[in-house]
Write an enzyme that holds these catalytic residues in place. Structure first.
Site, PDB file in Angstrom:
ATOM      1  N   LYS A  91       0.809  -1.223   0.000  1.00 30.32           N
ATOM      2  CA  LYS A  91       0.000   0.000   0.000  1.00 30.32           C
ATOM      3  C   LYS A  91       0.842   1.272   0.000  1.00 30.32           C
ATOM      4  CE  LYS A  91      -4.423  -1.625   1.680  1.00 30.32           C
ATOM      5  NZ  LYS A  91      -4.232  -3.054   2.024  1.00 30.32           N
ATOM      6  N   GLU A 113      -9.819   7.057   3.441  1.00 27.38           N
ATOM      7  CA  GLU A 113     -10.730   6.117   4.075  1.00 27.38           C
ATOM      8  C   GLU A 113      -9.911   4.882   4.435  1.00 27.38           C
ATOM      9  OE1 GLU A 113     -10.149   6.037   0.862  1.00 27.38           O
ATOM     10  OE2 GLU A 113      -9.780   3.888   0.658  1.00 27.38           O
ATOM     11  N   SER A 379       1.671  -9.886  -0.946  1.00 26.54           N
ATOM     12  CA  SER A 379       1.278  -8.486  -0.781  1.00 26.54           C
ATOM     13  C   SER A 379       1.608  -7.897   0.583  1.00 26.54           C
ATOM     14  CB  SER A 379      -0.215  -8.331  -1.063  1.00 26.54           C
ATOM     15  OG  SER A 379      -0.984  -9.184  -0.239  1.00 26.54           O
TER      16      SER A 379
HETATM   17  C1  LIG Z   1      -5.101  -4.032   1.672  1.00 24.41           C
HETATM   18  C2  LIG Z   1      -4.414  -5.308   1.375  1.00 24.41           C
HETATM   19  C3  LIG Z   1      -4.827  -6.140   0.315  1.00 24.41           C
HETATM   20  C4  LIG Z   1      -6.034  -5.856  -0.518  1.00 24.41           C
HETATM   21  O1  LIG Z   1      -6.014  -4.650  -1.225  1.00 24.41           O
HETATM   22  P1  LIG Z   1      -5.778  -4.611  -2.792  1.00 24.41           P
HETATM   23  O2  LIG Z   1      -6.089  -3.214  -3.175  1.00 24.41           O
HETATM   24  O3  LIG Z   1      -6.721  -5.605  -3.420  1.00 24.41           O
HETATM   25  O4  LIG Z   1      -4.372  -4.988  -3.046  1.00 24.41           O
HETATM   26  C5  LIG Z   1      -4.099  -7.280   0.050  1.00 24.41           C
HETATM   27  N1  LIG Z   1      -3.027  -7.633   0.801  1.00 24.41           N
HETATM   28  C6  LIG Z   1      -2.604  -6.860   1.828  1.00 24.41           C
HETATM   29  C7  LIG Z   1      -1.417  -7.292   2.618  1.00 24.41           C
HETATM   30  C8  LIG Z   1      -3.282  -5.682   2.152  1.00 24.41           C
HETATM   31  O5  LIG Z   1      -2.861  -4.931   3.183  1.00 24.41           O
END
Ligand SMILES: *Cc1c(COP(=O)(O)O)cnc(C)c1O
Length: 395
Positions: A91, A113, A379
């Site tokens: 993010k 948000e 992610s």
């Molecule tokens: C917020 C988050 C997501 C989901 O958000 P996307 O916009 O779909 O990427 C996925 N993995 C992690 C670790 C997150 O913090």
């Protein structure tokens, strides 16, 4: 003209996207639309963006060959380590980009948000970095559920404002943020947290996250002698980490794309967040996309064990990837995800975010060939989810 899965000049991916906004929001969105590509193309912007990604975020994130995981599933699995970024997920790539955008637009106040609080923390982080006022809207219910992230935001100097309307969760926080933006059109920039919202947000956020696939290309070339994997895999909440993973491969159909959504307790259970399968076309937060709704168009409350995946919509890029069949969408239940998260921890010594665990569960769902090269976007890291893992596995 060659078919593209990227955005067109009108702000659409196929039939999805656009800017369905109230008149009063038009000046804000239009100012951004007219300037974002120009600003992003400025050499000074690119220089500052990449310097921060390198020295502040810690990029490039490694592309790690997961040997034991690969052996178990008899295929070649690479993990793109977004979990190693500052603040523990992808993010921050987006919030770094957007704070620089806000500065160039002359904005002195940031709003955002947040649902689980991850985007709120990433936003509060870059506001602290730049010394800019930060207000984060968060559903009252989420504030109670996500105390550590609320504390982080406060420690970083942000003001956390509870959204008291509706179900008091993410979609209500988003509505509050939009209302704030309407009332503060001149000095405020709204840092949207995923590839959602009115055009140009989905495209702008995708471009900031595209650093992920840009790096995959050169890293894979170095390790495998080719820029192109056979498969790209990512979890999809709003879809920003997935958009970043796919971005430079969207129109290269030799690279197959898999998008993993959260099935919650099961697709037919009524407690799910598998937006593409369960969703219908509709408009949410200014964008025409697929969203979970009742027969008469009321947005239904999504459910997933993973707070980052329970958004009732999905970004317009992904709605189009689903509709056209460019990406294969697979829904993973809470149980499957938790098991996959434990497995990665014990096979590779990496505790993943529960969002990411959904993507990892793909290997129990689908068989790959021994020579397939797979890149899965890791992610985020699992520290924030430790209590969930503890409760689930009775650790
Ligand atoms: C917020 C988050 C997501 C989901 O958000 P996307 O916009 O779909 O990427 C996925 N993995 C992690 C670790 C997150 O913090």
């Amino acid at each position: 003209m060659k078919e593209t899965y990227n955005i067109n000049e009108k702000g659409y991916y196929g039939e999805f996207g656009g800017a369905y906004i109230p008149e009063m929001l038009y000046p804000n969105v239009e100012e951004l639309r007219q300037n974002y590509l120009k600003i992003m193309a400025e050499p000074s912007f690119q220089k500052e963006f990449h310097a921060l990604l390198k020295d502040y975020v810690g990029r490039p994130s490694p592309l790690y060959f997961a040997q034991r995981l690969s052996e178990k599933y008899n295929t070649k699995i690479y993990l793109k380590r977004e979990d190693l970024n500052h603040t523990g997920a992808h993010k921050i790539n987006n919030t770094v980009g957007q704070i620089l955008m806000a500065q160039r637009l002359g904005k002195t106040r940031i709003i955002a948000e947040t649902g689980a609080g991850q985007h709120g923390v990433a936003t509060a982080t870059v506001c602290a970095l730049m010394g800019i006022e930060c207000v984060v809207y968060m559903g009252e219910k989420d504030i109670a559920r996500q105390a550590p992230n609320v504390a982080r935001m406060k420690m970083l100097g942000a003001k956390v404002v509870p959204a008291l309307s509706g179900s008091r969760t993410l979609k209500d926080a988003t509505n509050e943020a939009m209302r704030d933006w309407i009332n503060n059109p001149v000095n405020t920039h709204y840092i949207v947290g995923s590839v959602v919202g009115p055009h140009p947000f989905p495209d702008m956020v995708a471009r900031f996250q595209a650093i992920v696939s840009e790096e995959i290309k050169s890293q894979l070339l170095e390790k495998e002698g080719t820029e192109n994997p056979d498969y790209l895999i990512a979890c999809v909440g709003g879809g920003s980490n997935a958009a970043g993973t796919y971005y430079h491969y969207l129109d290269n159909e030799t690279v197959k794309i898999i998008a993993v959504e959260a099935a919650g307790l099961g697709i037919d259970s009524g407690e799910s967040a598998a937006t593409s399968v369960l969703g219908k076309e509709g408009i949410i937060h200014g964008s025409k996309t697929l969203l979970m709704q009742t027969k008469d168009g009321q947005i239904t409350e999504p459910y997933s064990i993973s707070a980052g995946l329970d958004y009732p919509g999905v970004g317009p890029m992904h709605a189009n990837l689903y509709k056209t069949g460019r990406a294969e969408f697979i829904a993973i239940t809470d149980d499957e995800a938790m098991t996959a998260g434990l497995e990665l921890s014990q096979l590779e010594g990496i505790i993943p975010a529960i969002e990411t665990s959904h993507a990892l569960a793909i290997f129990e769902h689908k068989t790959f060939k021994p020579n397939d090269i797979i890149v899965l976007n890791l992610s985020g890291r699992g520290d924030k989810d430790l209590q969930n893992y503890i409760d689930y596995f009775k650790l």
